[in-house]
Design a protein around this motif. Structure first.
Motif, PDB file in Angstrom:
ATOM      1  N   LYS A 146     -49.329  44.703   6.628  1.00 35.21           N
ATOM      2  CA  LYS A 146     -50.050  45.834   6.041  1.00 35.21           C
ATOM      3  C   LYS A 146     -49.306  47.158   6.224  1.00 35.21           C
ATOM      4  O   LYS A 146     -48.781  47.724   5.271  1.00 35.21           O
ATOM      5  CB  LYS A 146     -51.450  45.960   6.644  1.00 35.21           C
ATOM      6  N   THR A 147     -49.261  47.624   7.501  1.00 32.63           N
ATOM      7  CA  THR A 147     -48.753  48.961   7.758  1.00 32.63           C
ATOM      8  C   THR A 147     -47.271  49.071   7.389  1.00 32.63           C
ATOM      9  O   THR A 147     -46.447  48.331   7.922  1.00 32.63           O
ATOM     10  CB  THR A 147     -48.947  49.310   9.238  1.00 32.63           C
ATOM     11  N   GLY A 148     -46.952  49.965   6.475  1.00 34.84           N
ATOM     12  CA  GLY A 148     -45.551  50.169   6.098  1.00 34.84           C
ATOM     13  C   GLY A 148     -45.088  49.237   5.002  1.00 34.84           C
ATOM     14  O   GLY A 148     -44.001  49.420   4.453  1.00 34.84           O
ATOM     15  N   THR A 149     -45.894  48.226   4.697  1.00 34.63           N
ATOM     16  CA  THR A 149     -45.495  47.301   3.634  1.00 34.63           C
ATOM     17  C   THR A 149     -46.404  47.486   2.426  1.00 34.63           C
ATOM     18  O   THR A 149     -45.938  47.838   1.339  1.00 34.63           O
ATOM     19  CB  THR A 149     -45.555  45.845   4.139  1.00 34.63           C
ATOM     20  N   LEU A 150     -47.713  47.269   2.629  1.00 35.21           N
ATOM     21  CA  LEU A 150     -48.655  47.497   1.532  1.00 35.21           C
ATOM     22  C   LEU A 150     -49.092  48.958   1.500  1.00 35.21           C
ATOM     23  O   LEU A 150     -49.472  49.483   0.464  1.00 35.21           O
ATOM     24  CB  LEU A 150     -49.881  46.591   1.699  1.00 35.21           C
TER      25      LEU A 150
ATOM     26  N   GLY B 101     -42.376  42.127   5.075  1.00 37.81           N
ATOM     27  CA  GLY B 101     -42.721  42.962   6.217  1.00 37.81           C
ATOM     28  C   GLY B 101     -41.710  44.065   6.445  1.00 37.81           C
ATOM     29  O   GLY B 101     -40.694  44.144   5.775  1.00 37.81           O
ATOM     30  N   ASP B 102     -42.022  44.919   7.421  1.00 36.26           N
ATOM     31  CA  ASP B 102     -41.151  46.070   7.647  1.00 36.26           C
ATOM     32  C   ASP B 102     -40.870  46.325   9.125  1.00 36.26           C
ATOM     33  O   ASP B 102     -39.908  46.989   9.460  1.00 36.26           O
ATOM     34  CB  ASP B 102     -41.791  47.334   7.074  1.00 36.26           C
ATOM     35  N   GLY B 103     -41.705  45.827  10.006  1.00 39.96           N
ATOM     36  CA  GLY B 103     -41.616  46.278  11.399  1.00 39.96           C
ATOM     37  C   GLY B 103     -40.953  45.284  12.335  1.00 39.96           C
ATOM     38  O   GLY B 103     -40.675  44.145  11.964  1.00 39.96           O
ATOM     39  N   ILE B 104     -40.712  45.744  13.561  1.00 37.21           N
ATOM     40  CA  ILE B 104     -40.184  44.856  14.598  1.00 37.21           C
ATOM     41  C   ILE B 104     -41.174  43.715  14.811  1.00 37.21           C
ATOM     42  O   ILE B 104     -40.798  42.579  15.045  1.00 37.21           O
ATOM     43  CB  ILE B 104     -40.030  45.622  15.933  1.00 37.21           C
ATOM     44  N   ASN B 105     -42.474  44.049  14.693  1.00 38.86           N
ATOM     45  CA  ASN B 105     -43.495  43.027  14.917  1.00 38.86           C
ATOM     46  C   ASN B 105     -43.516  41.970  13.814  1.00 38.86           C
ATOM     47  O   ASN B 105     -44.183  40.956  13.941  1.00 38.86           O
ATOM     48  CB  ASN B 105     -44.881  43.675  15.104  1.00 38.86           C
ATOM     49  N   ASP B 106     -42.788  42.226  12.714  1.00 38.53           N
ATOM     50  CA  ASP B 106     -42.733  41.246  11.625  1.00 38.53           C
ATOM     51  C   ASP B 106     -41.499  40.356  11.702  1.00 38.53           C
ATOM     52  O   ASP B 106     -41.430  39.333  11.018  1.00 38.53           O
ATOM     53  CB  ASP B 106     -42.708  41.958  10.262  1.00 38.53           C
ATOM     54  N   ALA B 107     -40.522  40.761  12.510  1.00 34.32           N
ATOM     55  CA  ALA B 107     -39.234  40.053  12.491  1.00 34.32           C
ATOM     56  C   ALA B 107     -39.354  38.541  12.721  1.00 34.32           C
ATOM     57  O   ALA B 107     -38.791  37.763  11.954  1.00 34.32           O
ATOM     58  CB  ALA B 107     -38.264  40.690  13.481  1.00 34.32           C
TER      59      ALA B 107
END
Ligand SMILES: Nc1ncnc2c1ncn2[C@@H]1O[C@H](COP(=O)(O)OP(=O)(O)OP(=O)(O)O)[C@@H](O)[C@H]1O
Ligand SMILES: [Zn+2]
Length: 591
Positions: A287-291, A480-486
């Motif tokens: 969600k955050t930073g992607t959508l 995704g975009d974040g470290i938490n998505d890697a």
């Protein structure tokens, strides 16, 4: 040679020598394949065809056959080289010298002599030679070579600029940060160049088919020979049963598609991901930073502990968050700055994955993050605080729940249209996975028409969600975009990273990187992938399959001899190449 012999201008011995010379490299690679990889390759096949032709007295046919195979390989090489060159053409290149200003005035310096900190001057119409920051001037810069976006961007003091982009008007003084191979531009080129090395499964399939096809064909030929005792027919058949183009049908398509994607600001790290992306039926989004647009803003503050003023709360939270790169942290810091609230450096700072931050500010322990962060630290907390589409960031000071900062973000422009288009291409299910709270996640999921929303996820929960979908037999792409998505990006069949504002870790874990954070680029990537996959299928089934079946039939009926066969055989080769090269130019919808 064959022609000269035909015209009785040279003795047959000369032709034999020529054939032997031509045959030598084929025999060698063929033998190596056979011994080392236990696979009967095309080379062995061609060798057999030529030898059979020669032994059967069909010297001319044998020679022509070989010449034609060599021509086919030559065409293939030529096309590969052209495709590779076109990748570079499409993306362009970086100037090799830069105009540098220093104490001694202005002088031209080769870029390999530039160092970080050097100030480079670039004027209208010139290409920027380095990655760096603007320290003077203003200009409108076309960044198409990096982002695929051809509308120029205005750049002035403090803006980041990239090597390979073009100053369309104005002039800039740029402080050099990265040069040569370290620039974003150089990394893009090397990514694209290495991409073709990763074979698509369909290509491995082609190799596999070739390896069982050949023994079958050989048995078939022996049977035909025993029945007809007609060497001419066998040689004719050999020409049409050779699976040579099978191996050529895919690589060119893949290079063309990767080049095409790069031109639209989409980096595909391997041919294999094109095929996966074409077949994906479930899309998972962070969600955050992607959508959402990645422009989160503080929209409200709620005090829980009366001893602190709103300004105190913001000051402590901003101090705790000032070292964090999390988008929510930036929103808090920006808000403090906008409200002219001072915030000190934290004495100590710790980012807790998918929870928030823990810091010591002016001797006080400050927690900023979600409800779990506070609960785990033993801070008494009443019911979960929720406010529809807004994300509550909880603040605790010295073990007491001090207040909540509400942060809202807008949807990415065009998100809804992009998702609708993706659905139209056969995506059956869209799932949102987020570390954010349930209420915010639901509100945004509903606005976008997600089929499923999963909130409060840790990075490993995102991986589990993807694994579960894969177990149900789906082919899953994760965006995704974040470290938490890697980790989730790495786990998915295709990981797509929002490259513009995304974390480096996400970019590295992803298989496809979007150089501009625009969901419409995913639609383009999917369109290119599907088109490439279709082209590969056309090549294999029509170019190779149908033409060869027709050729074999004609040979069995005795309609054509070896030389006609060899000439006809160039048809599918040319067809396959034209069909593949078309991908570089043809209009594709949504690209
Ligand atoms: N630096 C921070 N400052 C404030 N809150 C934070 C910070 N880091 C994390 N949080 C809290 O932890 C939650 C989870 O963070 P995480 O990075 O996993 O996901 P997210 O950014 O909310 O969403 P998504 O997974 O969709 O990108 C956030 O919603 C926020 O409440
Ligand atoms: Zn995110």
């Amino acid at each position: 040679m064959a022609f000269l012999y035909w015209q009785q201008l040279i003795p047959i011995q000369a032709l034999w020598v020529a054939v032997a010379i031509g045959l030598y490299p084929l025999v060698k690679t063929g033998a190596v394949d056979l011994v080392k990889e236990r696979k009967i390759g095309t080379e062995i096949f061609v060798t057999i065809a030529t030898v059979v032709a020669l032994i059967g007295g069909e010297t001319v046919a044998g020679a022509v056959l070989m010449v034609i195979i060599l021509i086919a390989e030559f065409i293939a090489d030529l096309n590969m080289d052209r495709a590779r060159a076109s990748i570079k053409d499409l993306i362009g290149s970086v100037p090799q010298v830069a105009l540098v200003r220093d104490a001694g005035g202005e002088r031209m310096v080769p870029i390999e002599n530039l160092r970080a900190g050097d100030v480079v001057l670039v004027r209208a119409g010139e290409k920027i030679p380095v990655d760096g920051t603007v320290v003077g001037g203003a200009a409108s810069v076309n960044e198409a070579s990096i982002t695929g976006e051809s509308i120029p961007k205005d750049k002035s003091d403090g803006a980041d600029v990239f090597a390979g982009t073009i100053v369309e008007s104005g002039a800039l003084d740029i402080e050099t940060e990265k040069v040569g191979a370290d620039t974003t531009f150089a990394r893009i080129i090397s990514l694209v160049e290495n991409a073709e090395a990763e074979q698509a499964p369909v290509q491995k399939l082609a190799d596999k088919v070739a390896s069982w096809l050949i023994p079958v064909v050989l048995i078939f030929l022996v049977a035909v020979y025993l029945y007809t005792r007609d060497i001419r027919m066998i040689v004719t058949l050999l020409i049409f049963t050779s699976p040579a183009e099978l191996g050529l049908a895919t690589p060119l398509v893949i290079i063309a598609a990767i080049a095409r994607a790069a031109r639209s600001g989409i980096l595909v790290k391997g041919g294999v991901y094109l095929e996966s992306l074409a077949k994906v039926d479930v899309l998972v989004f962070d969600k955050t930073g992607t959508l959402t647009a990645n422009k989160p803003e503080v929209v409200g503050v709620e005090i829980q502990d009366g001893t602190l003023s709103e300004a105190d709360l913001i000051s402590l939270a901003a101090a705790a968050d000032r070292r964090s790169v999390h988008p929510l942290a930036k929103a808090v810091v920006n808000y403090a700055a906008r409200m002219k609230i001072d915030f000190p450096e934290p004495e100590q700072y710790d980012q807790l994955q998918a929870r928030g931050v823990k810091a010591t500010v002016a001797g006080r322990t400050v927690l900023v993050g979600n409800a779990s962060l506070l609960r785990e630290a033993g801070v008494p907390l009443s019911d979960a605080i929720e406010k529809g589409g807004q994300t509550p960031v909880h603040v605790a000071v010295d073990g007491t729940f001090a207040g909540v900062i509400f942060i809202a973000d807008t949807l990415r422009p065009g998100a809804r249209e992009a998702l609708a288009k993706l659905r139209a291409t056969g995506v059956k299910r869209m799932v949102m996975v987020t570390g954010d709270n349930e209420a915010t996640a639901r509100t945004i999921g509903k606005e976008l028409g997600m089929d499923e929303v999963r909130a409060n996820l840790m990075p490993q929960d995102k991986v589990a969600a993807i694994a579960e979908l894969q177990k149900q037999g789906h082919r899953v792409a994760m965006v995704g975009d974040g470290i938490n998505d890697a980790p989730a990006l790495a786990r998915a069949d295709v990981g797509i990273a929002m490259g513009g504002g995304g974390a480096q870790a996400a970019l590295e874990a992803a298989d496809i990187a979007l150089m501009k954070d625009d969901l419409a680029r995913i639609v383009s990537a999917r369109a290119i992938a599907r088109r490439a996959y279709r082209t590969i299928q056309e090549n294999i089934f029509v170019g190779v399959g149908v033409v060869h079946v027709l050729g074999i039939t004609a040979a069995l009926m005795g309609w054509i001899g070896p030389i006609q066969a060899a000439i006809l055989h160039l048809g599918p080769d040319v067809l396959v190449f034209l069909n593949s090269a078309k991908l570089l130019r043809v209009r594709i919808q949504d690209v």
